[in-house]
Scaffold this motif. Structure first.
Motif, PDB file in Angstrom:
ATOM      1  N   ASP A  16      -2.715  -0.678  -5.376  1.00 20.81           N
ATOM      2  CA  ASP A  16      -1.416  -0.101  -5.024  1.00 20.81           C
ATOM      3  C   ASP A  16      -0.333  -1.171  -4.892  1.00 20.81           C
ATOM      4  O   ASP A  16       0.615  -1.045  -4.119  1.00 20.81           O
ATOM      5  N   HIS A  48      -0.865  -4.502  -4.102  1.00 22.43           N
ATOM      6  CA  HIS A  48      -1.238  -5.664  -3.298  1.00 22.43           C
ATOM      7  C   HIS A  48      -2.500  -6.319  -3.861  1.00 22.43           C
ATOM      8  O   HIS A  48      -3.379  -5.647  -4.418  1.00 22.43           O
ATOM      9  N   ARG A  67      -2.354  -7.776   4.084  1.00 21.71           N
ATOM     10  CA  ARG A  67      -1.288  -7.471   3.125  1.00 21.71           C
ATOM     11  C   ARG A  67       0.032  -8.152   3.511  1.00 21.71           C
ATOM     12  O   ARG A  67       0.455  -8.092   4.662  1.00 21.71           O
ATOM     13  N   HIS A  90       5.512  -8.359   1.613  1.00 17.83           N
ATOM     14  CA  HIS A  90       5.705  -6.990   1.109  1.00 17.83           C
ATOM     15  C   HIS A  90       5.226  -5.994   2.159  1.00 17.83           C
ATOM     16  O   HIS A  90       4.109  -6.096   2.666  1.00 17.83           O
ATOM     17  N   THR A  91       6.071  -5.003   2.483  1.00 14.11           N
ATOM     18  CA  THR A  91       5.714  -4.027   3.524  1.00 14.11           C
ATOM     19  C   THR A  91       5.450  -2.628   2.971  1.00 14.11           C
ATOM     20  O   THR A  91       4.999  -1.757   3.719  1.00 14.11           O
ATOM     21  N   GLU A  92       5.697  -2.404   1.688  1.00  8.74           N
ATOM     22  CA  GLU A  92       5.366  -1.104   1.103  1.00  8.74           C
ATOM     23  C   GLU A  92       3.853  -0.980   0.977  1.00  8.74           C
ATOM     24  O   GLU A  92       3.161  -1.943   0.662  1.00  8.74           O
ATOM     25  N   HIS A  93       3.329   0.209   1.265  1.00  8.12           N
ATOM     26  CA  HIS A  93       1.879   0.426   1.278  1.00  8.12           C
ATOM     27  C   HIS A  93       1.207  -0.597   2.205  1.00  8.12           C
ATOM     28  O   HIS A  93       0.201  -1.206   1.848  1.00  8.12           O
ATOM     29  N   ASN A  94       1.778  -0.769   3.371  1.00  8.93           N
ATOM     30  CA  ASN A  94       1.262  -1.769   4.314  1.00  8.93           C
ATOM     31  C   ASN A  94       1.259  -1.150   5.705  1.00  8.93           C
ATOM     32  O   ASN A  94       2.248  -1.206   6.436  1.00  8.93           O
ATOM     33  N   THR A  95       0.155  -0.515   6.071  1.00  8.90           N
ATOM     34  CA  THR A  95      -0.017   0.135   7.366  1.00  8.90           C
ATOM     35  C   THR A  95      -1.398  -0.206   7.913  1.00  8.90           C
ATOM     36  O   THR A  95      -2.232  -0.798   7.208  1.00  8.90           O
ATOM     37  N   HIS A 105      -4.092   1.171   5.750  1.00  9.98           N
ATOM     38  CA  HIS A 105      -4.315   0.366   4.547  1.00  9.98           C
ATOM     39  C   HIS A 105      -5.196  -0.850   4.863  1.00  9.98           C
ATOM     40  O   HIS A 105      -6.097  -1.203   4.087  1.00  9.98           O
ATOM     41  N   ASN A 132      15.204  -9.468   8.111  1.00 10.57           N
ATOM     42  CA  ASN A 132      15.340  -8.818   6.803  1.00 10.57           C
ATOM     43  C   ASN A 132      16.735  -9.000   6.216  1.00 10.57           C
ATOM     44  O   ASN A 132      17.074  -8.353   5.225  1.00 10.57           O
ATOM     45  N   HIS A 179       7.855  -5.003  10.849  1.00  7.49           N
ATOM     46  CA  HIS A 179       7.486  -3.742  10.200  1.00  7.49           C
ATOM     47  C   HIS A 179       6.439  -3.002  11.019  1.00  7.49           C
ATOM     48  O   HIS A 179       6.581  -1.795  11.286  1.00  7.49           O
TER      49      HIS A 179
END
Length: 335
Positions: free
Chosen positions: A19, A21, A68, A78-83, A86, A181, A232
């Motif tokens: 995804d 990463h 990630r 990178h913080t997208e798709h990063n929880t 995940h 940011n 984040h």
């Protein structure tokens, strides 16, 4: 023995998550030893080589990975798709990729939060848990770091809060999340450096104030990424499900658990580790007198190495930590 220097990795790689990463991992120690995963803190810090030092490389197959957006994982910051979900999935994917049936899962601070989350979701993949200075990701803990801790390090907090306009000081997390940011890399670096200085003042108050890295350098990019990832997670309450991490502790029944904390930890307060100890019947706990948040303080390092040595010998934590905790209760200074 400096395991970080004497025990270089014999396996390294990047694991594609599918995804966007790619997760950097490494293995060191004894390939036939007890598998042990050592999780870094932060969120956002990355897995430094010193995380190997908790283990005897003759007895352990030591696995580290950069979460990630951290360290050598791609893309940096990178913080997208990063929880949290995940990261838990990444740990399980890595375990399967490495062909490990079950492993000792270790983590400190944010790493302890992640270790608890993973064990709750994948109890059968865990031999045991070793948790240091537990962070549960609650709003109270986050507020303590940004506001409550001003009581113990007032001068450092004043420097931390100084750039924020008066109307932003009631929510420093929101202010710093925007600051790190900032599209201007010079401004983002300045904010990340101030956050790091406050971090250091709480976790290692005797240490010198870290110098800022040169603007535009890889070190500057890593520092900005570290606090972008951390902001984040903290702004989203670490993506912890409703009810909190301790809601599913019944799933960890009979799993050997060792808990370690410093008696004067000002980042992850000792009473949080006490709370986890109370929620996990049969867990063993050691409160190390006179030690703060630094995992590599000599007394803390000794306690962690003692725990992994006991586990290597017996497959459990037995009576480790009980006497030390009782003794430290009388010696610990006021919090």
């Amino acid at each position: 023995m400096d395991v970080a220097n004497t025990c270089p990795p014999w396996d390294e790689g990047l694991l594609d998550t599918g995804d966007g990463h790619r997760i950097r991992f490494e293995q060191s120690g004894n390939p036939q030893g007890i598998p042990a995963l050592s999780l870094h803190g932060g969120p956002g810090s990355g897995a430094g080589a010193r995380l190997r030092t908790f283990f005897d490389p003759a007895h352990y197959r030591i696995v580290l990975f950069d979460q990630r957006g951290c360290g050598g994982s791609k893309p940096l910051g990178h913080t997208e798709h990063n929880t949290l979900a995940h990261l838990v999935a990444d740990i399980e994917t890595l375990r399967r990729h490495l062909g490990i049936a079950r492993w000792l899962v270790c983590g400190g601070s944010w790493g302890a939060c992640l270790a608890l989350s993973y064990a709750s979701a994948h109890r059968g993949a865990c031999l045991a848990l070793l948790l240091r200075s537990v962070f549960l990701g609650t709003r109270e803990e986050i507020d303590w770091f940004f506001h409550g801790a001003r009581r113990v390090r007032p001068a450092a907090w004043e420097a931390f809060v100084a750039p924020a306009p008066a109307d932003r000081r009631s929510d420093l997390l929101a202010y710093y999340a925007e600051a790190v940011n900032d599209p201007d890399p010079t401004s983002a670096l300045a904010a990340a450096q101030r956050w790091r200085c406050w971090d250091t003042a709480l976790s290692q108050p005797e240490a010198e104030v870290p110098e800022p890295p040169p603007a535009g350098s890889p070190a500057a990019a890593a520092l900005i990424a570290r606090y972008r990832v951390q902001a984040h997670y903290l702004r989203h309450d670490c993506f912890i499900p409703h009810g909190g991490l301790l809601a599913n502790t019944g799933q960890l029944a009979e799993l050997p658990v060792a808990l370690v904390c410093g008696s004067i930890d000002r980042v992850c307060l000792p009473q949080v580790t006490d709370q986890v100890h109370a929620a996990l019947p049969g867990s063993r706990m050691c409160e190390v007198p006179g030690v703060g948040h630094d995992p590599f303080a000599p007394a803390m390092l000794m306690a962690l190495r003692a725990a992994t040595a006991v586990f290597a010998a017996k497959g459990d934590f037995c009576d480790w930590g009980v006497a030390a905790k009782a003794a430290s209760r009388t010696a610990a200074p006021e919090r």
